[in-house]
Design a protein around this motif. Structure first.
Motif, PDB file in Angstrom:
ATOM      1  N   THR A  69       0.829  -1.196   0.000  1.00 25.04           N
ATOM      2  CA  THR A  69       0.000   0.000   0.000  1.00 25.04           C
ATOM      3  C   THR A  69       0.869   1.253   0.000  1.00 25.04           C
ATOM      4  O   THR A  69       1.828   1.347   0.781  1.00 25.04           O
ATOM      5  CB  THR A  69      -0.934   0.011   1.219  1.00 25.04           C
ATOM      6  N   SER A  71       0.576   5.454   0.359  1.00 24.83           N
ATOM      7  CA  SER A  71      -0.329   6.534   0.758  1.00 24.83           C
ATOM      8  C   SER A  71       0.448   7.802   1.056  1.00 24.83           C
ATOM      9  O   SER A  71       1.545   7.767   1.625  1.00 24.83           O
ATOM     10  CB  SER A  71      -1.153   6.122   1.987  1.00 24.83           C
ATOM     11  N   TYR A  75      -2.560  12.578  -2.578  1.00 25.34           N
ATOM     12  CA  TYR A  75      -2.552  11.538  -3.599  1.00 25.34           C
ATOM     13  C   TYR A  75      -3.518  10.430  -3.207  1.00 25.34           C
ATOM     14  O   TYR A  75      -3.748  10.172  -2.020  1.00 25.34           O
ATOM     15  CB  TYR A  75      -1.141  10.960  -3.776  1.00 25.34           C
ATOM     16  N   ASN A  77      -4.675   6.777  -2.419  1.00 23.39           N
ATOM     17  CA  ASN A  77      -4.036   5.545  -1.967  1.00 23.39           C
ATOM     18  C   ASN A  77      -3.982   4.532  -3.110  1.00 23.39           C
ATOM     19  O   ASN A  77      -4.862   4.484  -3.957  1.00 23.39           O
ATOM     20  CB  ASN A  77      -4.815   4.939  -0.807  1.00 23.39           C
ATOM     21  N   LYS A  78      -2.950   3.720  -3.080  1.00 19.61           N
ATOM     22  CA  LYS A  78      -2.800   2.710  -4.114  1.00 19.61           C
ATOM     23  C   LYS A  78      -2.331   1.415  -3.466  1.00 19.61           C
ATOM     24  O   LYS A  78      -1.439   1.423  -2.622  1.00 19.61           O
ATOM     25  CB  LYS A  78      -1.788   3.161  -5.169  1.00 19.61           C
ATOM     26  N   THR A  79      -2.958   0.323  -3.859  1.00 22.33           N
ATOM     27  CA  THR A  79      -2.560  -0.996  -3.360  1.00 22.33           C
ATOM     28  C   THR A  79      -2.272  -1.907  -4.541  1.00 22.33           C
ATOM     29  O   THR A  79      -3.069  -1.993  -5.478  1.00 22.33           O
ATOM     30  CB  THR A  79      -3.658  -1.618  -2.481  1.00 22.33           C
ATOM     31  N   LEU A  80      -1.123  -2.581  -4.495  1.00 18.89           N
ATOM     32  CA  LEU A  80      -0.723  -3.512  -5.538  1.00 18.89           C
ATOM     33  C   LEU A  80      -0.452  -4.878  -4.909  1.00 18.89           C
ATOM     34  O   LEU A  80      -0.074  -4.975  -3.740  1.00 18.89           O
ATOM     35  CB  LEU A  80       0.545  -3.012  -6.251  1.00 18.89           C
ATOM     36  N   THR A  93       6.067   2.618  -8.941  1.00 20.88           N
ATOM     37  CA  THR A  93       4.642   2.934  -9.104  1.00 20.88           C
ATOM     38  C   THR A  93       4.426   4.435  -9.217  1.00 20.88           C
ATOM     39  O   THR A  93       5.270   5.240  -8.803  1.00 20.88           O
ATOM     40  CB  THR A  93       3.826   2.370  -7.914  1.00 20.88           C
ATOM     41  N   LEU A  95       1.534   7.600  -8.459  1.00 19.83           N
ATOM     42  CA  LEU A  95       0.372   7.969  -7.666  1.00 19.83           C
ATOM     43  C   LEU A  95      -0.364   9.118  -8.351  1.00 19.83           C
ATOM     44  O   LEU A  95       0.255  10.018  -8.926  1.00 19.83           O
ATOM     45  CB  LEU A  95       0.782   8.400  -6.253  1.00 19.83           C
ATOM     46  N   GLU A  96      -1.699   9.077  -8.280  1.00 20.52           N
ATOM     47  CA  GLU A  96      -2.537  10.120  -8.850  1.00 20.52           C
ATOM     48  C   GLU A  96      -2.910  11.131  -7.780  1.00 20.52           C
ATOM     49  O   GLU A  96      -3.215  10.774  -6.652  1.00 20.52           O
ATOM     50  CB  GLU A  96      -3.822   9.530  -9.444  1.00 20.52           C
ATOM     51  N   ASP A 103      -8.354   6.011   0.332  1.00 19.69           N
ATOM     52  CA  ASP A 103      -8.894   4.654   0.236  1.00 19.69           C
ATOM     53  C   ASP A 103      -8.052   3.755   1.133  1.00 19.69           C
ATOM     54  O   ASP A 103      -6.855   3.610   0.933  1.00 19.69           O
ATOM     55  CB  ASP A 103      -8.823   4.195  -1.215  1.00 19.69           C
TER      56      ASP A 103
END
Length: 734
Positions: A69, A71, A75, A77-80, A93, A95-96, A103
């Protein structure tokens, strides 16, 4: 047996030994590195932050599939999901940017996915966010979440209510284990401090598939604060002052971590005098003192992860009563409650080549006293609970994830006081579950089945025909429960969730055995040893949309409960008290929540949040159920700003809550009037030279409104809730 299993698991783990490194960079869409991004692997309790080049590194990782994750404020949150099976793995990665909510990874559901990926809608709130809303207590903060309210006794006792269900119908988890502290009583509060709690997750609906009996109405899952990042030492000191109760809350925490070992400790002390109502009068003996201490020790390596936590909480709570002499200012008067709660938890994970095993072992000791005078212990109950929760994550097959689990507890209740509310008893639970999650394109399906058995044994006490007589009970309650969930994207950023689940609750000891006057209720209550399981089926529909500037959600539910247990007057009197019997009838609860979050472009500093919540509870006979909260309409305008370098992450908010009339009252309740509350909040991070601290300032009930909530236990005495309350908070990190 425990030693044998542990040795066996470690043996398997060594076979699956793997020592891996994960490195990577985090950038924005202009390929500019992002500094201070929090990168975490929740399953391994590992966390780090990116450096000035946007680079992060993890060492000593096991083989397997893990969620990573990312964060950072500003931006999304992003989970891969990443597979680790080689010495070094690189994961870069992007981030937007976003200005709406973060999230979060959801821990209370077994598959631990981001909320946007989760089949079940779960509300996630950080304790810091609840405090920024002006919550003076943890229970008060929970009541700001749509669909959640509280049964309150002044400012000291708050009992969570989820969509009209409370008490034993709502299960509370902390430190990964279930809290057991005599939830059957309306005057028995949450029994925990917000110090050392990072966030709360709320499952609004039957969660018996995951948690067994008592999760019929929902679950409150409290996540403890995280350990320090590897090879760091940190601490913080927090001080809050409350104008209305002349109260104070002090908290000090320290934590440190190496590559393998982690340690944290935190202590807090709260003291409050009697609260003041808008007329200027004090409500005598609503004062309370709370002490709380927490400690955590963690260890992790490439095949094993372990976390031990201990929490001690002591509450000394005054109980308001007529004709009390106002003395001692802060020290609670008699009658009062003196409650000790000890909670120990051991969370372990064993990583195999393509699967893993989780084991949560817990022990709680709740020592509850109600004292009428010095050396006069009217009520003294000792509740001891040992619990276990073991889950095996089968090897993933394509897009199919499956979990097998077994849970259970052994519980004893022992009376040591002059009065008895419930008899000495023992309870034994065991439950077995199977649940799967399947993803196909934009669709996700989740289904499960579970079997539970609860055995209750009580002892005979007293003389037949007299108050305080309890007949021995030997009952076994069984139940099969299932759940089916579906999530899909109807359009880009528009998500639909549909869940159908059954739940159950075995009758509690008070419902089965009561025979006497219940303190504070002014009624003689008689239990029913022949009560059946409460069994429900609930349908939940959730629709939500979110882009960079606008979000909305609509939640609807219909909850039908067979054999709903409630108390009903039978027309008789004993010693001047009306007699109430515990009886059963089918019932239904229905309603929902709707809300928006608007963040207009290009006004990046402005947020408007609005929500409306509704619940109706009826028996099949058409009569209304008791303890159903009034409908609520909440609106908040929040601004965010920075002032040069000395005031960062600043915010100011105005909150207006309108609570509607509650005319749908049960036979032994009265209606409640509507009222409006105005609350203000202000805060941010202050940097002056080398001094750095967080400031928060809240004004609750700013207009000093006189009001009595429908779920206040002081309502029958005509006592209003607390008047205007100014809260100043300072937090120093070091």
């Amino acid at each position: 047996m425990k030693l044998f299993l542990t040795t066996l698991f470690i043996g398997f783990s060594i076979v699956a030994f793997g020592q891996n490194t994960l490195i990577g960079t985090v950038s924005d869409h202009h390929n500019k590195p992002i500094e201070s991004v929090t990168v975490s692997i929740p399953e391994l309790h590992k966390e780090t932050i990116t450096d000035t080049n946007g680079t992060y590194t993890f060492n000593n990782l096991p083989n397997g599939n893990f969620s990573i994750t990312f964060s950072s404020i500003g931006y999304a949150n992003k989970t891969l999901i990443i597979t680790l099976n080689q010495k070094e793995t690189r994961l870069n990665t992007l981030l937007e940017e976003t200005s709406t909510h973060m999230d979060e990874v959801i821990i209370s559901t077994v598959f631990n996915k981001l909320q946007s990926q989760n089949v079940m809608k779960v509300e996630h709130q950080s304790v810091k966010d609840l405090q920024q809303k002006g919550a003076a207590t943890l229970a008060e903060g929970l009541a700001t979440i749509p669909g959640v309210s509280q049964i309150s006794t002044g400012t000291s006792i708050g009992k969570p209510v989820i969509r009209g269900l409370s008490g034993n119908r709502v299960l509370v988890y902390s430190q990964g284990i279930r809290m057991e502290n005599q939830q059957f009583g309306e005057e028995h509060g949450l029994g925990m401090s917000d110090a050392g709690v990072e966030s709360v997750e709320v499952i609004k609906g039957p969660a018996s598939l995951l948690y067994g009996s008592d999760a019929l109405g929902g679950v409150l899952y409290f996540n403890p604060e995280k350990f320090a990042k590897a090879n760091t030492f940190s601490g913080n000191f927090n001080q809050k002052l409350f104008s209305n109760t002349q109260g104070s809350n002090t908290s000090l925490g320290l934590k440190t971590s190496s590559d393998h070992w982690k340690f944290l400790t935190r202590g807090s002390y709260s003291t409050h005098a009697d609260y003041e109502i808008p007329s200027g009068e004090k409500v005598i003996n609503t004062r309370f003192i709370e002490k709380d201490y927490k400690i955590g020790i963690g260890y992790s390596d490439t095949y094993y992860n372990s976390e031990f936590r201990y929490n001690y909480n002591n509450l000394n709570i005054g109980l308001p009563e007529e004709d009390l002499e106002n003395t001692n200012f802060r020290t609670p008067l008699y009658p009062k409650q003196d409650i000790d709660n000890h909670m120990l938890s051991l969370h372990q994970k064993f990583f195999f080549r393509n699967s893993k095993l989780e084991a949560d072992l817990g022990y709680t000791f709740n020592n509850r006293k109600e004292l009428e005078a010095v050396d006069e212990v009217a009520l003294h109950m000792k509740l001891k609970t040992a619990s276990y929760n073991i889950k095996y994550y089968l090897p993933k097959s394509g897009n199919l994830e499956t979990i097998l689990g077994v849970q259970g507890l052994h519980q004893t209740n022992k009376n040591n006081g002059e009065e008895l509310l419930i008899p000495d008893a023992s309870t034994n639970d065991i439950g077995v579950l199977l649940t799967s999650n399947y993803e196909w394109k934009s669709h996700t399906f989740q289904a499960g089945i579970r079997y539970d058995a609860r055995k209750i044994n009580t002892e005979t006490h007293g003389i037949v025909g007299e108050e305080g007589y309890f007949k021995a009970i030997d009952r076994t309650f069984e139940s099969f429960n299932t759940s089916l969930g579906y999530k899909t994207k109807l359009r880009d950023k528009l998500t639909l969730r549909l869940n159908i689940a059954s739940g159950f609750r075995a009758p509690n000891l008070a419902e089965l055995t009561s025979n006497g006057v219940h303190e504070g209720s002014n009624r003689y209550e008689i239990g029913n040893a022949d009560l059946k399981n409460e069994q429900n089926i609930q349908t939940d529909l959730n629709l939500e949309y979110g882009n960079a500037h606008f979000e909305f959600f609509v939640n609807g539910f219909y909850n039908h409960v067979n054999n709903y247990i409630f108390i009903s007057p039978n027309g008789a009197e004993i010693d001047g008290n009306n007699v109430y019997d515990y009886v059963q009838d089918n019932a239904a609860l229905y309603g929902g929540e709707i809300g928006i979050h608007y963040h207009p472009h290009p006004l990046d500093w402005l947020h408007f949040v609005s929500s409306f919540e509704n619940v109706t509870g009826k028996k099949d006979t058409g009569e209304y159920l008791p303890l159903i909260p009034a409908n609520k309409f909440s609106n908040t305008i929040r601004t965010e700003f920075n002032i040069q370098q000395w005031f960062q992450k600043g915010y100011a908010l105005v909150n207006l809550d309108y609570i509607l009339k509650q005319n749908n009252n049960s036979a032994f309740e009265t209606t409640s009037n509507d009222y409006t509350l105005l609350n203000l909040g202000f805060g941010g991070n202050i940097n002056v030279g080398k001094a750095k601290f967080d400031l928060s300032l809240n004004a609750n009930n700013l207009l000093n409104k006189t009001y009595v909530p429908h779920l206040s236990r002081l309502k029958t005495d005509g006592i209003p809730n607390i008047g205007r309350n100014i809260i100043l908070g300072l937090n120093f990190n070091f």
